[in-house]
Design an enzyme around this catalytic site. Structure first.
Site, PDB file in Angstrom:
ATOM      1  N   GLU A   1       0.869  -1.190   0.000  1.00  0.00           N
ATOM      2  CA  GLU A   1       0.000   0.000   0.000  1.00  0.00           C
ATOM      3  C   GLU A   1       0.898   1.230   0.000  1.00  0.00           C
ATOM      4  O   GLU A   1       1.727   1.410   0.906  1.00  0.00           O
ATOM      5  CB  GLU A   1      -0.938   0.031   1.222  1.00  0.00           C
ATOM      6  CG  GLU A   1      -1.920   1.206   1.100  1.00  0.00           C
ATOM      7  CD  GLU A   1      -2.846   1.400   2.294  1.00  0.00           C
ATOM      8  OE1 GLU A   1      -2.745   0.649   3.285  1.00  0.00           O
ATOM      9  OE2 GLU A   1      -3.668   2.345   2.230  1.00  0.00           O
TER      10      GLU A   1
ATOM     11  N   ASP B   1      -2.495  11.997  -2.666  1.00  0.00           N
ATOM     12  CA  ASP B   1      -2.648  13.437  -2.869  1.00  0.00           C
ATOM     13  C   ASP B   1      -2.856  13.708  -4.367  1.00  0.00           C
ATOM     14  O   ASP B   1      -2.061  13.248  -5.190  1.00  0.00           O
ATOM     15  CB  ASP B   1      -1.401  14.167  -2.352  1.00  0.00           C
ATOM     16  CG  ASP B   1      -1.214  13.926  -0.844  1.00  0.00           C
ATOM     17  OD1 ASP B   1      -2.233  13.836  -0.141  1.00  0.00           O
ATOM     18  OD2 ASP B   1      -0.060  13.805  -0.387  1.00  0.00           O
TER      19      ASP B   1
ATOM     20  N   TYR C   1      -8.789   8.805   5.866  1.00  0.00           N
ATOM     21  CA  TYR C   1      -9.198   9.926   5.003  1.00  0.00           C
ATOM     22  C   TYR C   1     -10.544   9.663   4.354  1.00  0.00           C
ATOM     23  O   TYR C   1     -11.354  10.567   4.189  1.00  0.00           O
ATOM     24  CB  TYR C   1      -8.131  10.202   3.935  1.00  0.00           C
ATOM     25  CG  TYR C   1      -7.070  11.147   4.450  1.00  0.00           C
ATOM     26  CD1 TYR C   1      -7.165  12.514   4.209  1.00  0.00           C
ATOM     27  CD2 TYR C   1      -6.013  10.684   5.220  1.00  0.00           C
ATOM     28  CE1 TYR C   1      -6.212  13.392   4.714  1.00  0.00           C
ATOM     29  CE2 TYR C   1      -5.060  11.544   5.726  1.00  0.00           C
ATOM     30  CZ  TYR C   1      -5.160  12.898   5.471  1.00  0.00           C
ATOM     31  OH  TYR C   1      -4.227  13.761   5.977  1.00  0.00           O
TER      32      TYR C   1
HETATM   33  C1  LIG Z   1      -4.218  11.858   1.969  1.00  0.00           C
HETATM   34  S1  LIG Z   1      -3.194  10.821   2.876  1.00  0.00           S
HETATM   35  C2  LIG Z   1      -3.997   9.232   2.725  1.00  0.00           C
HETATM   36  C3  LIG Z   1      -3.574   8.285   3.804  1.00  0.00           C
HETATM   37  C4  LIG Z   1      -4.288   6.918   3.814  1.00  0.00           C
HETATM   38  N1  LIG Z   1      -4.047   6.188   2.599  1.00  0.00           N
HETATM   39  C5  LIG Z   1      -5.762   7.098   4.037  1.00  0.00           C
HETATM   40  O1  LIG Z   1      -6.520   6.856   3.100  1.00  0.00           O
HETATM   41  O2  LIG Z   1      -6.154   7.443   5.159  1.00  0.00           O
HETATM   42  C6  LIG Z   1      -1.778  10.645   1.804  1.00  0.00           C
HETATM   43  C7  LIG Z   1      -0.619   9.907   2.456  1.00  0.00           C
HETATM   44  O3  LIG Z   1       0.387   9.697   1.484  1.00  0.00           O
HETATM   45  C8  LIG Z   1       1.642   9.990   2.037  1.00  0.00           C
HETATM   46  N2  LIG Z   1       2.501  10.415   0.915  1.00  0.00           N
HETATM   47  C9  LIG Z   1       2.308  11.489   0.113  1.00  0.00           C
HETATM   48  N3  LIG Z   1       3.259  11.538  -0.836  1.00  0.00           N
HETATM   49  C10 LIG Z   1       4.070  10.466  -0.621  1.00  0.00           C
HETATM   50  C11 LIG Z   1       5.248   9.979  -1.253  1.00  0.00           C
HETATM   51  N4  LIG Z   1       5.758  10.595  -2.300  1.00  0.00           N
HETATM   52  N5  LIG Z   1       5.821   8.871  -0.765  1.00  0.00           N
HETATM   53  C12 LIG Z   1       5.298   8.232   0.325  1.00  0.00           C
HETATM   54  N6  LIG Z   1       4.182   8.645   0.964  1.00  0.00           N
HETATM   55  C13 LIG Z   1       3.581   9.733   0.497  1.00  0.00           C
HETATM   56  C14 LIG Z   1       1.392  11.091   3.047  1.00  0.00           C
HETATM   57  O4  LIG Z   1       2.399  11.132   4.054  1.00  0.00           O
HETATM   58  C15 LIG Z   1       0.033  10.680   3.596  1.00  0.00           C
HETATM   59  O5  LIG Z   1       0.145   9.847   4.729  1.00  0.00           O
END
Ligand SMILES: C[S@@+](CC[C@H](N)C(=O)[O-])C[C@H]1O[C@@H](n2cnc3c(N)ncnc32)[C@H](O)[C@@H]1O
Length: 225
Positions: free
Chosen positions: A52, A126, A207
């Site tokens: 994931e 994101d 989220y």
């Molecule tokens: C909007 S949150 C979603 C978290 C989780 N999947 C949820 O649905 O609750 C996006 C997550 O992606 C991680 N993230 C963003 N860009 C990333 C990257 N380039 N590499 C690793 N993690 C990343 C952020 O730290 C964050 O925890």
């Protein structure tokens, strides 16, 4: 228990067996020491690996690990204090087929070797609306091409998102051969989805719960890489 701050979670991560926070030299050519040998060296078996990307609190990774004891699971995120929640719970429950990796998706080939991953989940990534070239949006064709380099034969990719932009761009860039697709996962469509995927899609991430409370629809795309 009182709410813990980031620093306390970082500290606690250090003593959790299921947390991996390797410090690879940046920039550098050196790869993660277990690259290409995750199943044997980290999990002690030869079972398929599900990854994931951007797992946040890591509860969905943990849920999948509980559902499928015969597979290995990795929750990857840049932020260790986020996945501390899932990691701490995994340890308390004694679940051994899950680990959490602090890493950037941009560095993915330094951590995983060819054909190493059997399934990818991108959950509420994101959307990066200003990223016209897909260099930052981890659901872009550019990134998916990189996932293919580490994908096992017949590997599947799942994208679950609240963002119509993420969904529509993926549809445009990665289509047309989707196994499944929906613009309203939690509507009547879910009943048509075969198990065990249905149970996985019914799970709401941190989220996702937030977006559902705000009245947003959840989108899903599933494809074979
Ligand atoms: C909007 S949150 C979603 C978290 C989780 N999947 C949820 O649905 O609750 C996006 C997550 O992606 C991680 N993230 C963003 N860009 C990333 C990257 N380039 N590499 C690793 N993690 C990343 C952020 O730290 C964050 O925890």
């Amino acid at each position: 228990m009182p709410r813990l701050g980031k620093r306390e979670k970082w500290k606690r991560n250090q003593s959790l067996r299921c947390v991996l926070e390797p410090d690879l030299p940046v920039p550098g050519t050196e790869c993660f020491e277990h690259r290409g040998r995750w199943a044997a060296e980290i999990f002690g078996n030869d079972r398929p690996i599900v990854l994931e990307l951007g797992c946040g609190k890591g509860r969905f990774t943990l849920f999948m690990a509980q559902q499928f004891p015969d597979r290995n699971f990795i929750g990857l995120d840049l932020k260790g204090h986020r996945f501390w929640t899932g990691a701490d719970e995994a340890e308390r429950l004694g679940i051994t087929n899950v680990v959490y990796l602090r890493a950037a998706v941009q560095e993915i080939e330094r951590y995983f070797g060819p054909e190493e991953i059997s399934e990818f989940w991108l959950t509420f990534s994101d959307p990066q609306p200003k990223d016209g070239t897909g260099r930052k949006r981890i659901t872009s064709a550019r990134f998916v091409e990189r996932y293919r380099r580490i994908a096992a034969l017949g590997a599947r990719l799942h994208i679950k998102t609240d963002s119509a932009l993420v969904h529509d761009l993926a549809l445009e860039e990665l289509g047309p051969d989707f196994l499944l697709q929906s613009r309203d996962v939690h509507g009547p469509w879910i009943e048509t989805v075969p198990e065990p995927l249905q149970a996985l899609l019914r799970f709401q991430t941190h989220y996702e719960q937030r977006w559902i409370r705000e009245g947003r629809k959840i989108h899903y795309l599933g494809l074979e890489l």
